[in-house]
Scaffold this motif. Structure first.
Motif, mmCIF file in Angstrom:
data_model
loop_
_atom_site.group_PDB
_atom_site.id
_atom_site.type_symbol
_atom_site.label_atom_id
_atom_site.label_comp_id
_atom_site.label_asym_id
_atom_site.label_seq_id
_atom_site.Cartn_x
_atom_site.Cartn_y
_atom_site.Cartn_z
ATOM 1 N N LEU A 96 0.850 -1.184 0.000
ATOM 2 C CA LEU A 96 0.000 0.000 0.000
ATOM 3 C C LEU A 96 0.887 1.235 0.000
ATOM 4 C CD1 LEU A 96 -2.932 1.164 0.294
ATOM 5 C CD2 LEU A 96 -2.459 1.311 2.755
ATOM 6 N N THR A 97 0.641 2.153 -0.924
ATOM 7 C CA THR A 97 1.341 3.432 -0.944
ATOM 8 C C THR A 97 0.568 4.425 -0.085
ATOM 9 O OG1 THR A 97 2.321 3.088 -3.115
ATOM 10 C CG2 THR A 97 2.092 5.352 -2.386
ATOM 11 N N ILE A 98 1.250 5.002 0.890
ATOM 12 C CA ILE A 98 0.618 5.945 1.813
ATOM 13 C C ILE A 98 0.717 7.352 1.220
ATOM 14 C CG2 ILE A 98 0.623 6.841 4.166
ATOM 15 C CD1 ILE A 98 2.133 4.297 4.991
ATOM 16 N N PRO A 99 -0.377 8.116 1.208
ATOM 17 C CA PRO A 99 -0.304 9.481 0.681
ATOM 18 C C PRO A 99 0.694 10.337 1.460
ATOM 19 C CG PRO A 99 -2.585 8.796 0.972
ATOM 20 C CD PRO A 99 -1.738 7.765 1.644
ATOM 21 N N VAL A 100 1.251 11.350 0.804
ATOM 22 C CA VAL A 100 2.241 12.222 1.439
ATOM 23 C C VAL A 100 1.638 12.952 2.634
ATOM 24 C CG1 VAL A 100 3.710 14.243 1.101
ATOM 25 C CG2 VAL A 100 3.547 12.507 -0.690
ATOM 26 N N SER A 122 -4.745 14.464 9.493
ATOM 27 C CA SER A 122 -5.854 14.309 10.433
ATOM 28 C C SER A 122 -5.835 12.939 11.103
ATOM 29 C CB SER A 122 -7.199 14.512 9.719
ATOM 30 O OG SER A 122 -7.605 13.334 9.073
ATOM 31 N N ALA A 123 -6.327 12.876 12.335
ATOM 32 C CA ALA A 123 -6.393 11.626 13.090
ATOM 33 C C ALA A 123 -7.280 10.614 12.371
ATOM 34 C CB ALA A 123 -6.910 11.889 14.502
ATOM 35 N N ALA A 124 -8.342 11.096 11.725
ATOM 36 C CA ALA A 124 -9.243 10.190 11.004
ATOM 37 C C ALA A 124 -8.524 9.518 9.840
ATOM 38 C CB ALA A 124 -10.461 10.959 10.497
ATOM 39 N N ASP A 125 -7.709 10.285 9.101
ATOM 40 C CA ASP A 125 -6.954 9.712 7.989
ATOM 41 C C ASP A 125 -5.966 8.660 8.495
ATOM 42 O OD1 ASP A 125 -8.287 11.496 6.401
ATOM 43 O OD2 ASP A 125 -6.618 12.907 6.241
ATOM 44 N N GLN A 126 -5.272 9.001 9.575
ATOM 45 C CA GLN A 126 -4.262 8.091 10.116
ATOM 46 C C GLN A 126 -4.905 6.788 10.603
ATOM 47 O OE1 GLN A 126 -1.850 10.295 12.983
ATOM 48 N NE2 GLN A 126 -2.065 12.127 11.727
ATOM 49 N N LEU A 144 -4.001 3.193 9.050
ATOM 50 C CA LEU A 144 -3.453 2.216 9.999
ATOM 51 C C LEU A 144 -4.314 0.953 10.022
ATOM 52 C CD1 LEU A 144 -1.201 1.754 12.049
ATOM 53 C CD2 LEU A 144 -2.660 2.785 13.790
ATOM 54 N N GLY A 145 -5.622 1.122 9.937
ATOM 55 C CA GLY A 145 -6.513 -0.033 9.917
ATOM 56 C C GLY A 145 -6.253 -0.930 8.718
ATOM 57 N N LEU A 146 -6.011 -0.329 7.554
ATOM 58 C CA LEU A 146 -5.712 -1.120 6.363
ATOM 59 C C LEU A 146 -4.381 -1.858 6.501
ATOM 60 C CD1 LEU A 146 -6.841 1.346 3.552
ATOM 61 C CD2 LEU A 146 -7.848 -0.876 4.074
ATOM 62 N N LEU A 147 -3.360 -1.162 7.047
ATOM 63 C CA LEU A 147 -2.043 -1.772 7.177
ATOM 64 C C LEU A 147 -2.049 -2.934 8.167
ATOM 65 C CD1 LEU A 147 0.237 1.407 7.127
ATOM 66 C CD2 LEU A 147 -0.122 -0.242 5.284
ATOM 67 N N GLN A 148 -2.959 -2.882 9.123
ATOM 68 C CA GLN A 148 -3.033 -3.941 10.131
ATOM 69 C C GLN A 148 -4.088 -4.996 9.800
ATOM 70 O OE1 GLN A 148 -3.750 -1.728 13.751
ATOM 71 N NE2 GLN A 148 -1.588 -1.207 14.014
ATOM 72 N N SER A 149 -4.653 -4.910 8.603
ATOM 73 C CA SER A 149 -5.738 -5.823 8.234
ATOM 74 C C SER A 149 -5.245 -7.211 7.844
ATOM 75 C CB SER A 149 -6.522 -5.226 7.057
ATOM 76 O OG SER A 149 -5.708 -5.191 5.889
ATOM 77 N N GLY A 150 -3.937 -7.369 7.610
ATOM 78 C CA GLY A 150 -3.411 -8.644 7.149
ATOM 79 C C GLY A 150 -3.432 -8.792 5.647
ATOM 80 N N PRO A 197 6.278 4.097 11.797
ATOM 81 C CA PRO A 197 5.681 3.322 12.901
ATOM 82 C C PRO A 197 4.392 2.610 12.523
ATOM 83 C CG PRO A 197 6.423 5.481 13.675
ATOM 84 C CD PRO A 197 6.508 5.503 12.177
ATOM 85 N N TRP A 198 3.680 3.100 11.521
ATOM 86 C CA TRP A 198 2.437 2.454 11.106
ATOM 87 C C TRP A 198 2.703 1.120 10.405
ATOM 88 C CZ3 TRP A 198 0.017 7.243 8.192
ATOM 89 C CH2 TRP A 198 -0.046 8.326 9.091
ATOM 90 N N MET A 199 3.944 0.894 9.972
ATOM 91 C CA MET A 199 4.287 -0.270 9.157
ATOM 92 C C MET A 199 4.857 -1.415 9.993
ATOM 93 S SD MET A 199 6.040 2.255 6.384
ATOM 94 C CE MET A 199 6.642 1.126 5.163
ATOM 95 N N LYS A 200 4.761 -1.293 11.298
ATOM 96 C CA LYS A 200 5.322 -2.295 12.197
ATOM 97 C C LYS A 200 4.747 -3.674 11.875
ATOM 98 C CE LYS A 200 6.004 -3.245 17.126
ATOM 99 N NZ LYS A 200 5.719 -2.782 18.513
ATOM 100 N N GLY A 201 5.642 -4.665 11.764
ATOM 101 C CA GLY A 201 5.218 -6.039 11.510
ATOM 102 C C GLY A 201 5.101 -6.401 10.047
ATOM 103 N N LEU A 202 5.176 -5.416 9.146
ATOM 104 C CA LEU A 202 5.082 -5.708 7.715
ATOM 105 C C LEU A 202 6.434 -6.171 7.176
ATOM 106 C CD1 LEU A 202 2.872 -2.740 6.455
ATOM 107 C CD2 LEU A 202 2.164 -5.073 6.992
ATOM 108 N N LYS A 203 6.418 -7.051 6.209
ATOM 109 C CA LYS A 203 7.658 -7.581 5.637
ATOM 110 C C LYS A 203 8.419 -6.501 4.875
ATOM 111 C CE LYS A 203 7.303 -10.491 2.173
ATOM 112 N NZ LYS A 203 7.131 -11.725 1.370
ATOM 113 N N HIS A 204 7.704 -5.690 4.110
ATOM 114 C CA HIS A 204 8.338 -4.650 3.298
ATOM 115 C C HIS A 204 7.980 -3.278 3.880
ATOM 116 C CE1 HIS A 204 9.218 -7.794 0.434
ATOM 117 N NE2 HIS A 204 7.928 -8.054 0.267
#
Length: 696
Positions: free
Chosen positions: A485-489, A493-497, A501-507, A521-528
């Motif tokens: 997933l490419t994260i926008p620059v 806002s907290a809602a965007d984050q 974050l929910g998508l990145l932690q979805s598996g 820090p949002w990418m913790k646990g991801l292989k790439h």
């Protein structure tokens, strides 16, 4: 709050100091983001640092550009030079330079430039981990966003309160670079955004300067900034005349000191007269308060200019001192001057016996004549024999010498740091590997096409981040291809984050592409955990810094030439973008929405046409807080047929935005052939980017 004023040259520096700045920011001839300003050579920099410190003003030095490997030694030596001469901090953008300064000159405080794009709590925490003491926050933040960061970190927060606003998110603008080799990231921005341009969605408007953003003014709202946690307000303007610096500094000094009502209104009128672009706005502090189509006003009134000049031509900034004079017949006279913890002392000839007894006033009067010195007398204590006599000329001489010595004591620097060059860099492992072909897509149709063409990875740069996205992508989970997933620059806002974050932690995703340090820090646990091109890795030290942070792969800056990329690839692992329209700007303010109202754009936001008739696509990514709009280059960059000239990169990226699925598949197939050593052709109307064109 600290008042930080711009100093583009000597007159600008004195204008800031004499009108009440608590600190100034200024740069040398190189390595700073305003290389076209007058700036300071080494001799005048030493004088400027001394001038500020004698008057109790801090001096922050701008080392806030991206650097090539060949420039890094000079930049580090310059940091050592300003440290030796007492600089209070350096402002940096380049992550490689920041890491080297922290390691080799640990006593020199670091401030993160606004070009670093710090706009999230996680970004602030990354700064603290790097040893950065203060961050100049991105201008796109609201006061609510700033308060959220302030309440959760001890990082000092600095924010612009007045002056020009960049249309693009700072540090992520390539418009000047791609249009004419003058890079905003390298301090030579040609400001093409201030030229004529128009947008249309089928209805074009002419001559409306749709990228020229309004100026900011928070003069009457500084209390809101302080309550949000801003510890330093910054005035933009190193490229502006000294009279502007004088007027702006005086206005904000008065506002911080409690000016209200009619006085504030008069100061605001002066600000509008000295320079503005069609009036002032409040930027993003209260939401999107910006407008475009703004052009600079005419010449300022001569009466205002004359008054501004007069404010800094004479010494009006006085530092309070206490004096102690000792006089006993037969003993050397002693004069001590003290301010804070700093003291200077001189001795004079022993006093003679007077013809008649006298009072202490005979000594107080000459000692108090501080004239055009930067000092004013707070208190004086005379410990003198009533029969002691000294000529006024002798006391005057002691006072002059004591003032000189006190100035020298206030201007003291630091011991030179020891730097062994070059610092060690982790060498690239030379074992053979297959370069990964990564395709960045926006639609499922593009994803299917690049998968069938042989892409090794797919990274999704979605139009929308809604909750249905995982369901649409499940088909790729069973095809043996990694999904990123490419994260926008811009993710302020907290809602965007929370949404991202929910998508990145979805598996669902095997990794993500970050465009800002705060995304890590949002990418913790991801292989790439990939540092994208917006992270501006222009030298091997920046690459090493990103890898040490925790990224697993780093994309090179799009402003590097073939030779520069080749040199880096000899030392470190590096990834390259070989196809795609460069994202020239990242816009929080949508020019289409401003002119036509929100169109509910789903990926294609319209078209921008510049004064030369070139057409630049506008695309958008839809987040909960609103859209991030990207201004794409008028032509795609394509070096697929050339990248075999470089040492094996770790991966190559092909970024597809407006391209039909068939075109995306065809370019991936070309990359697969090029990887095998086969000759391939470039595609249609393209640019080679900076392959052979170095930026200034």
């Amino acid at each position: 709050m600290e008042l930080l004023s711009p100093a583009g040259n000597w007159d600008g520096m004195t204008a800031a100091v004499q009108n009440g700045a608590d600190a100034v920011y200024m740069g040398g001839g190189a390595y700073n983001a305003r290389r076209s300003a007058g700036n300071f050579d080494e001799r005048s920099m030493i004088r400027a640092l001394d001038y500020c410190h004698v008057r109790g003003v801090k001096a922050y030095i701008t080392l806030n550009t991206l650097l090539t490997d060949r420039e890094m030694e000079g930049a580090l030596k310059y940091a050592a030079f300003v440290y030796q001469n007492g600089a209070d901090a350096v402002i940096v953008q380049d992550l490689g330079l920041a890491s080297l300064i922290k390691k080799h000159i640990p006593g020199l405080p670091l401030h993160a430039s606004t070009q670093m794009g710090i706009h999230t709590l996680s970004g602030a925490l990354i700064c603290r981990r790097m040893g950065i003491e203060r961050a100049v926050l991105a201008r796109e933040l609201s006061l609510k966003d700033i308060a959220f960061i302030h309440e959760r970190t001890d990082l000092a927060l600095e924010a612009f309160a007045h002056g020009a606003m960049c249309m693009s998110f700072s540090g992520a603008c390539l418009l000047s670079s791609m249009a004419g080799e003058r890079s905003g990231n390298r301090g030579t921005c040609a400001q093409p955004c201030r030229k004529r341009a128009s947008v249309h969605d089928g209805r074009e408007r002419k001559n409306d300067y749709c990228l020229s953003l309004s100026d900011m003014c928070m003069l009457e709202r500084l209390g809101d900034m302080e309550r949000a946690g801003v510890s330093c307000i910054k005035l933009e303007g190193r490229m502006k005349r000294a009279e502007y610096v004088a007027v702006a500094t005086r206005a904000y000094r008065a506002a911080l000191d409690g000016a209200q009502g009619a006085e504030l209104q008069e100061l605001r009128r002066d600000l509008e007269s000295i320079f503005s672009r069609g009036g002032f706005r409040t930027g993003y502090f209260y939401g999107d308060g910006c407008v475009t189509g703004c052009r600079a006003n005419g010449e300022a009134p001569e009466e205002l200019l004359a008054r501004a000049r007069a404010s800094y031509l004479d010494e009006g900034r006085k530092r309070l001192i206490n004096a102690h004079f000792y006089a006993r017949i037969g003993e050397p006279a002693v004069l001590r001057l003290r301010t804070g913890d700093i003291e200077a002392q001189v001795s004079g000839a022993p006093p003679e016996r007077a013809r008649k007894e006298g009072g202490v006033e005979r000594f107080k009067e000459p000692i108090g004549k501080l004239g055009d010195t930067p000092f004013a007398l707070n208190d004086i204590y005379v410990d003198a024999d009533p029969w002691a006599y000294m000529p006024k000329s002798a006391v005057n001489q002691m006072r002059r010498e004591a003032c000189i010595r006190l100035e020298s004591a206030l201007a003291v620097g630091n011991a030179p740091p020891k730097i062994d060059w070059p610092p060690r860099v982790a060498n690239k492992e030379n074992k053979p590997f297959k370069t990964i072909i990564t395709a960045q897509v926006r639609t499922l149709e593009q994803a299917k096409s690049v998968y069938e063409a042989g892409a090794d990875e797919i990274t999704l740069d979605p139009v929308t981040f809604d909750n249905l996205l995982p369901e649409r992508l499940q088909q790729f989970r069973h095809k043996g291809i990694d999904l990123l997933l490419t994260i926008p620059v811009i993710t302020a806002s907290a809602a965007d984050q929370e949404q991202i974050l929910g998508l990145l932690q979805s598996g669902l995703f095997d990794g993500a592409v970050a465009q800002n340090p705060g995304h890590l820090p949002w990418m913790k646990g991801l292989k790439h955990r990939i540092a994208g091109a917006r992270m501006n890795a222009m030298n091997v030290y920046a690459v090493q810094s990103l890898l040490e942070m925790g990224f697993t792969r780093v994309y090179a800056s799009e402003e590097l030439t073939r030779a520069q990329m080749r040199d880096m690839l000899e030392t470190c692992g590096l990834s390259l973008q070989v196809y795609g329209r460069a994202q020239l700007m990242q816009l929080k303010h949508c020019p289409v929405k401003e002119r036509f109202g929100c169109r509910g754009c789903h990926g294609h936001a319209g078209l921008l046409r510049d004064g030369e008739g070139r057409a630049f696509p506008l695309t958008n990514a839809r987040l909960k807080s609103g859209c991030v709009v990207r201004l794409l280059n008028c032509r795609p960059t394509d070096i697929i047929d050339l990248y075999h000239e470089l040492l094996n990169p770790e991966s190559v990226l092909l970024a597809f935005d407006t391209e039909p699925p068939a075109v995306a598949g065809e370019r991936v197939r070309a990359a697969v052939k090029a990887q095998k050593g086969e000759n391939v052709a470039s595609s249609g109307e393209i640019t080679r980017g900076h392959w052979n064109r170095a930026v200034e």
